[in-house]
Design an enzyme around this catalytic site. Structure first.
Site, PDB file in Angstrom:
ATOM      1  N   HIS A  27       3.547 -13.673   7.562  1.00  0.00           N
ATOM      2  CA  HIS A  27       2.359 -14.064   6.787  1.00  0.00           C
ATOM      3  C   HIS A  27       2.668 -15.259   5.892  1.00  0.00           C
ATOM      4  O   HIS A  27       1.808 -16.103   5.666  1.00  0.00           O
ATOM      5  CB  HIS A  27       1.867 -12.878   5.948  1.00  0.00           C
ATOM      6  CG  HIS A  27       1.337 -11.757   6.799  1.00  0.00           C
ATOM      7  ND1 HIS A  27      -0.005 -11.453   6.875  1.00  0.00           N
ATOM      8  CD2 HIS A  27       1.961 -10.892   7.629  1.00  0.00           C
ATOM      9  CE1 HIS A  27      -0.182 -10.445   7.726  1.00  0.00           C
ATOM     10  NE2 HIS A  27       1.005 -10.075   8.173  1.00  0.00           N
ATOM     11  N   ASP A 124      -4.397 -14.367   1.840  1.00  0.00           N
ATOM     12  CA  ASP A 124      -4.195 -13.622   3.078  1.00  0.00           C
ATOM     13  C   ASP A 124      -5.283 -12.552   3.169  1.00  0.00           C
ATOM     14  O   ASP A 124      -5.636 -11.918   2.165  1.00  0.00           O
ATOM     15  CB  ASP A 124      -2.809 -12.952   3.056  1.00  0.00           C
ATOM     16  CG  ASP A 124      -2.442 -12.360   4.410  1.00  0.00           C
ATOM     17  OD1 ASP A 124      -1.573 -12.934   5.076  1.00  0.00           O
ATOM     18  OD2 ASP A 124      -3.020 -11.310   4.792  1.00  0.00           O
TER      19      ASP A 124
END
Ligand code: UDP
Length: 466
Positions: A27, A124
């Protein structure tokens, strides 16, 4: 010489984008690549980050600022290790535990406003809790999905599949049932994890979808020629602009965001191998295996007589077991095989000696392989990996899944099919075709580059007084 920020004029020079990645390797990479893309267009960047798995500020140029969030917060249960860890639970706990500290940090950054006006927060999609904080403080948000568009389509369908009684599957016979609205997926591809409780998974996926719907736009590291149909489906149902601007690692030329130091000697070793002869074996930053699987993998690779480069992370074995390779393994593969604890993966996949990739199909690995035209042997473990593997096999036809128990004979046969047989050759040709498409889409006027322009225009048109 004028910097990009200065030469781009007043509009972007004083604008600052706030970003918050989920603190896991798969990520962090795309978020920091996106940061580089925006920075290169003249925007300044403030990265909020958890105190663990933190990026290294030293690697980044002026115009970046790093703000740790939640120093001192207990982290032992926030860092999942291994395929059988409770990944979904860790994500929910990160949201819970970092929400209040993030509110303090965000407020402080907005009040200081020293280095240009903050205009929005890119976070995110797993950080719905931080989005709630941003909403509260009047900061518009964009969401970065670090998986493919097909995955979001599948996650949006998750509640309906639960209502139909298909998820969680009640017995083994349901696993291969095709999901007509999500072709080519089967029930088994939607089993996000066998270790996290179903309720936890449902909440986690619900939060992801909610974060997208509550944002001012969703950003994907994918490209139109790869996921045309799925991007259209997302577009039709999320109600916010969709920016497909991948492959981000190819658009970005910024610093590496690797948390582990890559062993670059493997590149010298690859230089000595024949073109398209080597199998690269790597299961990403989290997936793990048991002792027996490790043994079978080692023996399957050795018996195949195919040159290989294998990443054995320090925590590749479940739990805290120490990695032990079979007796005689090193002698048997001397000259044909190399083992490293972490590789410069993108460079490895781009090396002319690499002819195949045995992967767990994390989205970054899948996209990195596609971007270099490398066909895949797929061994998905959890989360979106089964979805990605299914697309590799059934939609793009650039690889195939190694299903069932890991067994040396099967490994040997599949590895040879990928590297030496015509079936693998056809996959390599299709993978190269996708590589060409990926290369075109990031050129000036290409679909991803055009969407980067739209994204930057959107950000620079936001009011600078939050
Ligand atoms: N990676 C790397 N070196 C390695 C193994 C992995 O740099 O030896 C990088 C890889 O290039 C990718 C990321 O780690 O960008 C893993 O992300 P992915 O989504 O593939 O899997 P995850 O780790 O999230 O399961």
């Amino acid at each position: 010489m004028a910097s990009a920020a200065e030469s781009s004029g007043g509009a972007t020079a004083t604008r600052r984008v706030l970003m918050f990645p989920l603190p896991f390797q798969g990520h962090l990479n795309p978020m920091l690549q996106l940061a580089d893309v925006l920075h290169a267009r003249g925007l300044r960047v403030t990265i909020f980050h958890a105190a663990f798995n933190a990026p290294d500020p030293e690697r980044y140029p002026a115009g970046y600022r790093f703000v740790p969030v939640g120093a001192g917060v207990p982290t032992a249960d926030l860092v999942p290790t291994g395929s059988n860890a409770d990944f979904a639970g860790a994500v929910l706990r990160i949201n819970e535990r970092l929400q209040a500290p993030f509110q303090d940090s965000l407020r402080a950054v907005l009040e200081e406003d020293e280095e240009g006006a903050a205009v929005c927060l890119v976070l995110d999609s797993n950080l719905r809790g931080m989005q709630v904080v941003a909403d509260r403080l009047g900061v518009p948000t964009l969401v970065l999905r670090t998986a493919g568009a097909a995955c979001l389509v599948a996650f949006m369908a998750f509640p309906a599949l639960c209502d139909k009684g298909l998820l969680p599957p009640q017995d083994h016979s349901q696993l291969n049932m095709p999901l007509d609205d999500l072709q080519p997926l089967r029930v088994r591809d939607m089993v996000f994890s066998t270790t996290s409780p179903h309720e936890t998974i449902s909440t986690c996926l619900e939060c992801i979808v909610e974060s997208v719907r509550c944002s001012s736009g969703v950003i994907f590291s994918t490209f139109c020629d790869l996921e045309d149909v799925e991007l259209q489906k997302v577009n039709d149902s999320v109600g916010v602009p969709v920016y497909a601007i991948g492959p981000l690692h190819k658009i970005s030329s910024g610093p590496q965001s690797s948390l582990l130091a890559p062993d670059r000697t493997c590149l010298d070793w690859l230089d000595k191998q024949e073109d398209e002869s080597v199998l690269f074996v790597s299961f990403g930053s989290l997936a793990s295996m048991d002792k027996e699987e490790l043994m079978e993998t080692a023996l399957g690779l050795a018996n195949s007589r195919i040159p290989f480069l294998w990443v054995i992370r320090h925590d590749l074995l479940h739990g805290s077991e120490k990695v032990g390779l079979p007796d005689g393994f090193e002698e048997a593969v001397q000259g044909t095989g190399m083992v490293v604890s972490w590789a410069p993966q993108q460079e490895v996949l781009g090396h002319q000696a690499v002819g195949g990739f045995w992967t767990h199909n994390g989205w970054n690995s899948t996209l990195e392989s596609i971007s270099e035209g490398v066909p895949m042997l797929c061994r998905p473990h959890f989360a979106d990996q089964m979805i990605n593997a299914r697309y590799v096999q059934e939609v793009w036809k650039i690889g195939f899944e190694l299903e069932g128990k890991l067994e040396r004979g099967e490994i040997e046969r599949n590895v040879r099919n990928l590297l030496c047989q015509e079936v693998g050759g056809e996959m390599r040709r299709r993978a190269k075709d996708l590589k060409d498409k990926a290369t075109r889409c990031i050129k000036k006027g290409g679909s991803s580059q055009t969407r980067v322009d739209l994204l930057v225009n959107f950000i620079t048109s936001l009011p600078s007084s939050i």
